[in-house]
Design a protein around this motif. Structure first.
Motif, PDB file in Angstrom:
ATOM      1  N   GLU A  74       0.857  -1.182   0.000  1.00 36.36           N
ATOM      2  CA  GLU A  74       0.000   0.000   0.000  1.00 36.36           C
ATOM      3  C   GLU A  74       0.889   1.225   0.000  1.00 36.36           C
ATOM      4  O   GLU A  74       1.650   1.462   0.930  1.00 36.36           O
ATOM      5  CB  GLU A  74      -0.923   0.026   1.210  1.00 36.36           C
ATOM      6  N   ASP A 106       3.370  12.029 -10.391  1.00 31.56           N
ATOM      7  CA  ASP A 106       2.386  11.021  -9.970  1.00 31.56           C
ATOM      8  C   ASP A 106       1.463  11.552  -8.888  1.00 31.56           C
ATOM      9  O   ASP A 106       0.567  10.841  -8.446  1.00 31.56           O
ATOM     10  CB  ASP A 106       3.115   9.752  -9.473  1.00 31.56           C
ATOM     11  N   ALA A 158      -2.655   3.464  -3.576  1.00 34.48           N
ATOM     12  CA  ALA A 158      -2.571   2.205  -4.306  1.00 34.48           C
ATOM     13  C   ALA A 158      -2.403   1.042  -3.329  1.00 34.48           C
ATOM     14  O   ALA A 158      -1.531   1.061  -2.478  1.00 34.48           O
ATOM     15  CB  ALA A 158      -1.400   2.250  -5.277  1.00 34.48           C
ATOM     16  N   ARG A 159      -3.261   0.031  -3.455  1.00 31.55           N
ATOM     17  CA  ARG A 159      -3.141  -1.165  -2.632  1.00 31.55           C
ATOM     18  C   ARG A 159      -3.249  -2.358  -3.566  1.00 31.55           C
ATOM     19  O   ARG A 159      -4.287  -2.568  -4.198  1.00 31.55           O
ATOM     20  CB  ARG A 159      -4.236  -1.205  -1.559  1.00 31.55           C
ATOM     21  N   VAL A 160      -2.167  -3.129  -3.683  1.00 29.51           N
ATOM     22  CA  VAL A 160      -2.092  -4.152  -4.707  1.00 29.51           C
ATOM     23  C   VAL A 160      -1.472  -5.404  -4.121  1.00 29.51           C
ATOM     24  O   VAL A 160      -0.413  -5.349  -3.497  1.00 29.51           O
ATOM     25  CB  VAL A 160      -1.213  -3.686  -5.901  1.00 29.51           C
ATOM     26  N   SER A 196       3.928   9.252  -3.401  1.00 24.55           N
ATOM     27  CA  SER A 196       3.017   9.823  -4.385  1.00 24.55           C
ATOM     28  C   SER A 196       1.744   9.007  -4.424  1.00 24.55           C
ATOM     29  O   SER A 196       1.516   8.123  -3.595  1.00 24.55           O
ATOM     30  CB  SER A 196       3.694   9.867  -5.760  1.00 24.55           C
ATOM     31  N   ARG A 197       0.919   9.268  -5.397  1.00 22.02           N
ATOM     32  CA  ARG A 197      -0.382   8.600  -5.491  1.00 22.02           C
ATOM     33  C   ARG A 197      -0.234   7.081  -5.601  1.00 22.02           C
ATOM     34  O   ARG A 197      -0.997   6.335  -4.990  1.00 22.02           O
ATOM     35  CB  ARG A 197      -1.143   9.143  -6.704  1.00 22.02           C
ATOM     36  N   ARG A 198       0.778   6.616  -6.349  1.00 21.25           N
ATOM     37  CA  ARG A 198       0.911   5.173  -6.599  1.00 21.25           C
ATOM     38  C   ARG A 198       2.221   4.567  -6.114  1.00 21.25           C
ATOM     39  O   ARG A 198       2.340   3.339  -6.069  1.00 21.25           O
ATOM     40  CB  ARG A 198       0.776   4.884  -8.095  1.00 21.25           C
ATOM     41  N   TYR A 199       3.217   5.395  -5.786  1.00 19.36           N
ATOM     42  CA  TYR A 199       4.555   4.882  -5.560  1.00 19.36           C
ATOM     43  C   TYR A 199       5.185   5.459  -4.299  1.00 19.36           C
ATOM     44  O   TYR A 199       4.706   6.432  -3.712  1.00 19.36           O
ATOM     45  CB  TYR A 199       5.473   5.242  -6.745  1.00 19.36           C
ATOM     46  N   PRO A 242       1.314  -0.020  -9.701  1.00 18.37           N
ATOM     47  CA  PRO A 242       1.127   0.643  -8.412  1.00 18.37           C
ATOM     48  C   PRO A 242       1.785  -0.149  -7.284  1.00 18.37           C
ATOM     49  O   PRO A 242       1.775  -1.381  -7.278  1.00 18.37           O
ATOM     50  CB  PRO A 242      -0.395   0.673  -8.253  1.00 18.37           C
ATOM     51  N   GLY A 243       2.350   0.577  -6.327  1.00 18.67           N
ATOM     52  CA  GLY A 243       3.033  -0.056  -5.215  1.00 18.67           C
ATOM     53  C   GLY A 243       4.518  -0.229  -5.422  1.00 18.67           C
ATOM     54  O   GLY A 243       5.241  -0.585  -4.488  1.00 18.67           O
ATOM     55  N   THR A 244       5.024   0.044  -6.643  1.00 24.32           N
ATOM     56  CA  THR A 244       6.465  -0.054  -6.895  1.00 24.32           C
ATOM     57  C   THR A 244       7.221   0.943  -6.011  1.00 24.32           C
ATOM     58  O   THR A 244       6.769   2.067  -5.781  1.00 24.32           O
ATOM     59  CB  THR A 244       6.765   0.227  -8.376  1.00 24.32           C
TER      60      THR A 244
END
Length: 292
Positions: free
Chosen positions: A17, A129, A21-23, A109-112, A86-88
């Motif tokens: 997370e 991002d 982003a939660r993947v 950021s939003r995804r990373y 996402p999550g990288t």
């Protein structure tokens, strides 16, 4: 910092997370450095990452950033980072200030998550991002037992990145900060009827990559087919904003929005950097034709 300590308990699950982003998937850690590949630096960082997060997929963005060139490293990282899932967790090490009072940070950021020095290297990618927060790395339990004076990429940034890839919440690394370094190259702007930025990078074809995004030019009404007035340092140019290099003859100058959405000055089948003698860091101004 203690030489011996109890290891951190395993972090639960494989669910990453970062920001919004939660993947659930295999963790991914990327590396962008100016180390090159002749020395053991990159392999050492990867060894640390795998010791902490053995399931991680480790991806090299580039290790050929020009030495000490934070601006080029920021652009290379920003261009590549957005294509990852996402999550990288992205590690950046272009760090002329290693061993000084400069901070180690995690930018979320939003995804990373981006991990590296507080010198502006991470900010272009994080802003693109959607920057959410920046944390100073202060939890000694997350770094190696002995931190060297000269290799924070191995001893601080990579261990923290690997813990985040395992599921550690980024805010656990230390306090949120507001006074992080935000260099001018991360702040293109409008000044009256002109877009103002700078040369970020010269690619292998001699194309001149600026930090002026397409959306900033659109606010001036500049789109494909427009004639532009361009000032590169002290050079005054009139260029057409083209949609393909081949829209001008061989050897002719043009402007184009590149594959990353940034304004580029190029020569069809040639090198704009050689033709114009442009260097990274030079000021760029762009306006409708006749407006500079």
């Amino acid at each position: 910092m203690p030489a011996h300590r109890q290891p951190l308990p395993p972090l639960p699950g494989r669910c990453l997370e970062v920001g919004a982003a939660r993947v659930a998937r295999r963790p991914v850690i990327t590396f962008t450095t100016d180390f090159g590949l002749r020395d053991p630096y990159v392999a050492s960082m990867k060894g640390v990452a795998l010791s902490i997060c053995p399931d991680a997929a480790l991806v090299d963005i580039s290790h050929e950033v020009p030495k000490f060139d934070v601006r080029a490293g920021a652009l290379i990282m920003a261009q590549a980072a957005v294509w990852f899932p996402p999550g990288t967790v992205h590690v950046g090490v272009v760090d002329p200030g290693v061993g000084t009072a400069r901070r180690a940070v995690v930018a979320v950021s939003r995804r990373y998550a981006f991990v590296g020095p507080d010198n502006g290297l991470l900010m272009l990618a994080a802003q693109r991002d959607g920057l959410r927060a920046v944390y100073a790395i202060e939890d000694e339990e997350l770094v190696l037992p002995r931190v060297s004076r000269t290799f924070h990429g191995r001893d601080i940034f990579t261990p923290v990145a690997a813990h985040i890839a395992r599921g550690l919440e980024p805010e656990r690394v230390g306090p949120e900060i507001r006074d992080y370094v935000l260099p001018d190259f991360a702040r293109p702007r409008l000044e009256g009827n002109r877009a103002v930025g700078e040369v970020m990078y010269i690619d292998g074809f001699g194309n001149i990559i600026t930090n002026l995004p397409e959306e900033l030019l659109a606010r001036l009404g500049l789109r494909d087919g427009c004639e532009l007035s361009v000032r590169l340092g002290q050079r005054e140019l009139r260029l057409r904003l083209c949609s393909a290099y081949g829209q001008v003859g061989p050897g002719e100058l043009l402007a184009i929005i590149d594959s990353w959405g940034m304004l580029e000055v190029a020569v069809n089948l040639g090198s704009a950097a050689e033709r114009l003698g442009v260097r990274p860091g030079e000021r760029v101004e762009v306006a409708p034709e006749g407006s500079l």
